[in-house]
Design a protein around this motif. Structure first.
Motif, PDB file in Angstrom:
ATOM      1  N   VAL A 163       0.850  -1.187   0.000  1.00  0.00           N
ATOM      2  CA  VAL A 163       0.000   0.000   0.000  1.00  0.00           C
ATOM      3  C   VAL A 163       0.889   1.242   0.000  1.00  0.00           C
ATOM      4  O   VAL A 163       1.930   1.280   0.642  1.00  0.00           O
ATOM      5  CB  VAL A 163      -0.970   0.018   1.210  1.00  0.00           C
ATOM      6  CG1 VAL A 163      -0.208   0.075   2.532  1.00  0.00           C
ATOM      7  CG2 VAL A 163      -1.977   1.159   1.091  1.00  0.00           C
ATOM      8  N   MET A 164       0.474   2.241  -0.760  1.00  0.00           N
ATOM      9  CA  MET A 164       1.169   3.519  -0.837  1.00  0.00           C
ATOM     10  C   MET A 164       0.414   4.531   0.012  1.00  0.00           C
ATOM     11  O   MET A 164      -0.819   4.608  -0.047  1.00  0.00           O
ATOM     12  CB  MET A 164       1.210   3.995  -2.297  1.00  0.00           C
ATOM     13  CG  MET A 164       1.842   5.362  -2.514  1.00  0.00           C
ATOM     14  SD  MET A 164       3.643   5.306  -2.400  1.00  0.00           S
ATOM     15  CE  MET A 164       3.958   6.925  -1.663  1.00  0.00           C
ATOM     16  N   VAL A 165       1.126   5.313   0.812  1.00  0.00           N
ATOM     17  CA  VAL A 165       0.514   6.371   1.615  1.00  0.00           C
ATOM     18  C   VAL A 165       1.087   7.707   1.147  1.00  0.00           C
ATOM     19  O   VAL A 165       2.306   7.916   1.196  1.00  0.00           O
ATOM     20  CB  VAL A 165       0.804   6.182   3.120  1.00  0.00           C
ATOM     21  CG1 VAL A 165       0.099   7.272   3.934  1.00  0.00           C
ATOM     22  CG2 VAL A 165       0.372   4.796   3.587  1.00  0.00           C
ATOM     23  N   ASN A 178       0.944   0.773 -10.827  1.00  0.00           N
ATOM     24  CA  ASN A 178       1.591  -0.462 -10.382  1.00  0.00           C
ATOM     25  C   ASN A 178       0.626  -1.434  -9.705  1.00  0.00           C
ATOM     26  O   ASN A 178       1.055  -2.406  -9.077  1.00  0.00           O
ATOM     27  CB  ASN A 178       2.729  -0.112  -9.423  1.00  0.00           C
ATOM     28  CG  ASN A 178       3.906   0.521 -10.148  1.00  0.00           C
ATOM     29  OD1 ASN A 178       4.722  -0.162 -10.741  1.00  0.00           O
ATOM     30  ND2 ASN A 178       3.985   1.847 -10.102  1.00  0.00           N
ATOM     31  N   ASN A 179      -0.674  -1.153  -9.849  1.00  0.00           N
ATOM     32  CA  ASN A 179      -1.715  -2.051  -9.328  1.00  0.00           C
ATOM     33  C   ASN A 179      -1.596  -2.300  -7.833  1.00  0.00           C
ATOM     34  O   ASN A 179      -1.746  -3.433  -7.360  1.00  0.00           O
ATOM     35  CB  ASN A 179      -1.695  -3.387 -10.089  1.00  0.00           C
ATOM     36  CG  ASN A 179      -1.986  -3.224 -11.558  1.00  0.00           C
ATOM     37  OD1 ASN A 179      -2.972  -2.594 -11.940  1.00  0.00           O
ATOM     38  ND2 ASN A 179      -1.118  -3.776 -12.402  1.00  0.00           N
ATOM     39  N   ILE A 180      -1.326  -1.222  -7.076  1.00  0.00           N
ATOM     40  CA  ILE A 180      -1.344  -1.326  -5.623  1.00  0.00           C
ATOM     41  C   ILE A 180      -2.335  -0.311  -5.073  1.00  0.00           C
ATOM     42  O   ILE A 180      -2.693   0.663  -5.742  1.00  0.00           O
ATOM     43  CB  ILE A 180       0.050  -1.107  -4.988  1.00  0.00           C
ATOM     44  CG1 ILE A 180       0.514   0.342  -5.170  1.00  0.00           C
ATOM     45  CG2 ILE A 180       1.061  -2.089  -5.561  1.00  0.00           C
ATOM     46  CD1 ILE A 180       1.791   0.663  -4.396  1.00  0.00           C
ATOM     47  N   ASN A 181      -2.805  -0.541  -3.856  1.00  0.00           N
ATOM     48  CA  ASN A 181      -3.743   0.381  -3.221  1.00  0.00           C
ATOM     49  C   ASN A 181      -3.023   1.632  -2.740  1.00  0.00           C
ATOM     50  O   ASN A 181      -1.814   1.617  -2.497  1.00  0.00           O
ATOM     51  CB  ASN A 181      -4.426  -0.295  -2.028  1.00  0.00           C
ATOM     52  CG  ASN A 181      -5.468  -1.311  -2.453  1.00  0.00           C
ATOM     53  OD1 ASN A 181      -5.939  -1.290  -3.589  1.00  0.00           O
ATOM     54  ND2 ASN A 181      -5.839  -2.204  -1.548  1.00  0.00           N
ATOM     55  N   CYS A 182      -3.798   2.696  -2.580  1.00  0.00           N
ATOM     56  CA  CYS A 182      -3.234   3.949  -2.074  1.00  0.00           C
ATOM     57  C   CYS A 182      -4.142   4.522  -0.988  1.00  0.00           C
ATOM     58  O   CYS A 182      -5.357   4.591  -1.155  1.00  0.00           O
ATOM     59  CB  CYS A 182      -3.063   4.969  -3.191  1.00  0.00           C
ATOM     60  SG  CYS A 182      -2.312   6.531  -2.643  1.00  0.00           S
ATOM     61  N   LYS A 201      -7.821   4.354  -2.930  1.00  0.00           N
ATOM     62  CA  LYS A 201      -8.622   3.326  -2.273  1.00  0.00           C
ATOM     63  C   LYS A 201      -9.291   3.893  -1.028  1.00  0.00           C
ATOM     64  O   LYS A 201     -10.457   3.622  -0.750  1.00  0.00           O
ATOM     65  CB  LYS A 201      -7.724   2.142  -1.890  1.00  0.00           C
ATOM     66  CG  LYS A 201      -8.449   0.990  -1.208  1.00  0.00           C
ATOM     67  CD  LYS A 201      -9.342   0.233  -2.155  1.00  0.00           C
ATOM     68  CE  LYS A 201      -9.931  -1.012  -1.497  1.00  0.00           C
ATOM     69  NZ  LYS A 201     -10.842  -1.740  -2.409  1.00  0.00           N
ATOM     70  N   TYR A 202      -8.537   4.680  -0.278  1.00  0.00           N
ATOM     71  CA  TYR A 202      -9.040   5.294   0.943  1.00  0.00           C
ATOM     72  C   TYR A 202      -8.533   6.731   1.049  1.00  0.00           C
ATOM     73  O   TYR A 202      -7.507   7.075   0.463  1.00  0.00           O
ATOM     74  CB  TYR A 202      -8.551   4.548   2.196  1.00  0.00           C
ATOM     75  CG  TYR A 202      -8.745   3.064   2.178  1.00  0.00           C
ATOM     76  CD1 TYR A 202     -10.001   2.496   2.439  1.00  0.00           C
ATOM     77  CD2 TYR A 202      -7.682   2.210   1.927  1.00  0.00           C
ATOM     78  CE1 TYR A 202     -10.179   1.117   2.436  1.00  0.00           C
ATOM     79  CE2 TYR A 202      -7.851   0.833   1.926  1.00  0.00           C
ATOM     80  CZ  TYR A 202      -9.097   0.288   2.182  1.00  0.00           C
ATOM     81  OH  TYR A 202      -9.268  -1.061   2.170  1.00  0.00           O
ATOM     82  N   ILE A 203      -9.246   7.549   1.819  1.00  0.00           N
ATOM     83  CA  ILE A 203      -8.762   8.873   2.205  1.00  0.00           C
ATOM     84  C   ILE A 203      -8.747   8.936   3.731  1.00  0.00           C
ATOM     85  O   ILE A 203      -9.760   8.650   4.377  1.00  0.00           O
ATOM     86  CB  ILE A 203      -9.635  10.008   1.650  1.00  0.00           C
ATOM     87  CG1 ILE A 203      -9.566  10.031   0.116  1.00  0.00           C
ATOM     88  CG2 ILE A 203      -9.188  11.358   2.210  1.00  0.00           C
ATOM     89  CD1 ILE A 203     -10.423  11.119  -0.529  1.00  0.00           C
ATOM     90  N   ALA A 204      -7.591   9.268   4.295  1.00  0.00           N
ATOM     91  CA  ALA A 204      -7.434   9.341   5.745  1.00  0.00           C
ATOM     92  C   ALA A 204      -7.293  10.795   6.166  1.00  0.00           C
ATOM     93  O   ALA A 204      -6.552  11.553   5.549  1.00  0.00           O
ATOM     94  CB  ALA A 204      -6.208   8.542   6.174  1.00  0.00           C
TER      95      ALA A 204
END
Length: 217
Positions: A163-165, A178-182, A201-204
């Motif tokens: 996962v990328m942050v 790169n087909n990973i979640n963020c 994928k998400y917002i924090a």
């Protein structure tokens, strides 16, 4: 554990680097007779590759933008690099994730040599398995290229483990390439509109949210 690898952007995600980056851009532009007194106007330079930003926002050609980056680095390596501060509770987050067994890696468009100095300066080096940024010659400058390098280096086949942050659309786009979640953080330099439009994928909203999304707690 859903994720094994957590990739962290640096500027606007782990550190508030606005002062150093904008002053470095200001210094560079002044070399061309362009005077910008309001540093808020240069905040848009935080996140994207510098060369691209000089081209996009000031219509510099290729050669001029390369030279502008060199001027930027004149100021940055002496002063701007430490005109910077770590966001509150970042070290708490990193310590908890490290203790939980995650592999933590810096993934930044900033040159690796500068990213290492910053992480060491703020005593965060022990939390990271690797620090990966761009090369000083301008290669591997996009977030997508940085992420791909990490995936290849660690031979990560299952991209669902990563996962990328980050705080800008470039983090989200690079992750998607790169087909990973963020996980996009809204406290950084990207507007909420920019983040939502880019489709993470998400917002924090804060670091506690980041921890919960990573650990599924």
């Amino acid at each position: 554990m859903k994720y094994k690898y957590v990739l962290f952007d640096l500027d606007g995600t782990l550190t508030d680097s606005k002062e150093g980056i904008t002053k470095s851009v200001q210094y560079s532009l002044k070399k061309y007779g362009i005077i910008v007194n309001d540093l808020d106007l240069l905040e848009k330079f935080i996140g994207p590759p510098l060369k691209e930003s000089f081209i996009k926002y000031y219509k510099f050609d290729e050669l001029k933008s390369v030279q502008a980056v060199e001027y930027y680095r004149e100021y940055f390596k002496k002063y701007g690099i430490f005109e910077n501060k770590v966001y509150e509770n970042v070290e708490v987050l990193l310590a908890k994730l490290k203790k939980s067994g995650f592999n933590l890696i810096i993934a930044t468009s900033k040159p690796t040599v500068f990213a290492r100095r910053i992480i060491k300066h703020f005593n965060l080096y022990a939390y990271f398995d690797d620090i990966v940024g761009s090369n000083m010659d301008g290669t591997r400058s996009t977030k997508g290229e940085v992420i791909k390098y990490i995936l290849d280096k660690y031979n990560i086949v299952n991209h669902g483990e990563v996962v990328m942050v980050g705080d800008r659309k470039h983090d989200i786009v690079g992750a998607r390439e790169n087909n990973i979640n963020c996980i996009a953080v809204s406290y950084g330099y990207g507007s909420i509109e920019e983040l939502r439009t880019s489709g993470p994928k998400y917002i924090a909203e804060n670091l506690l949210d980041v921890f919960k999304l990573i650990t599924n707690e």
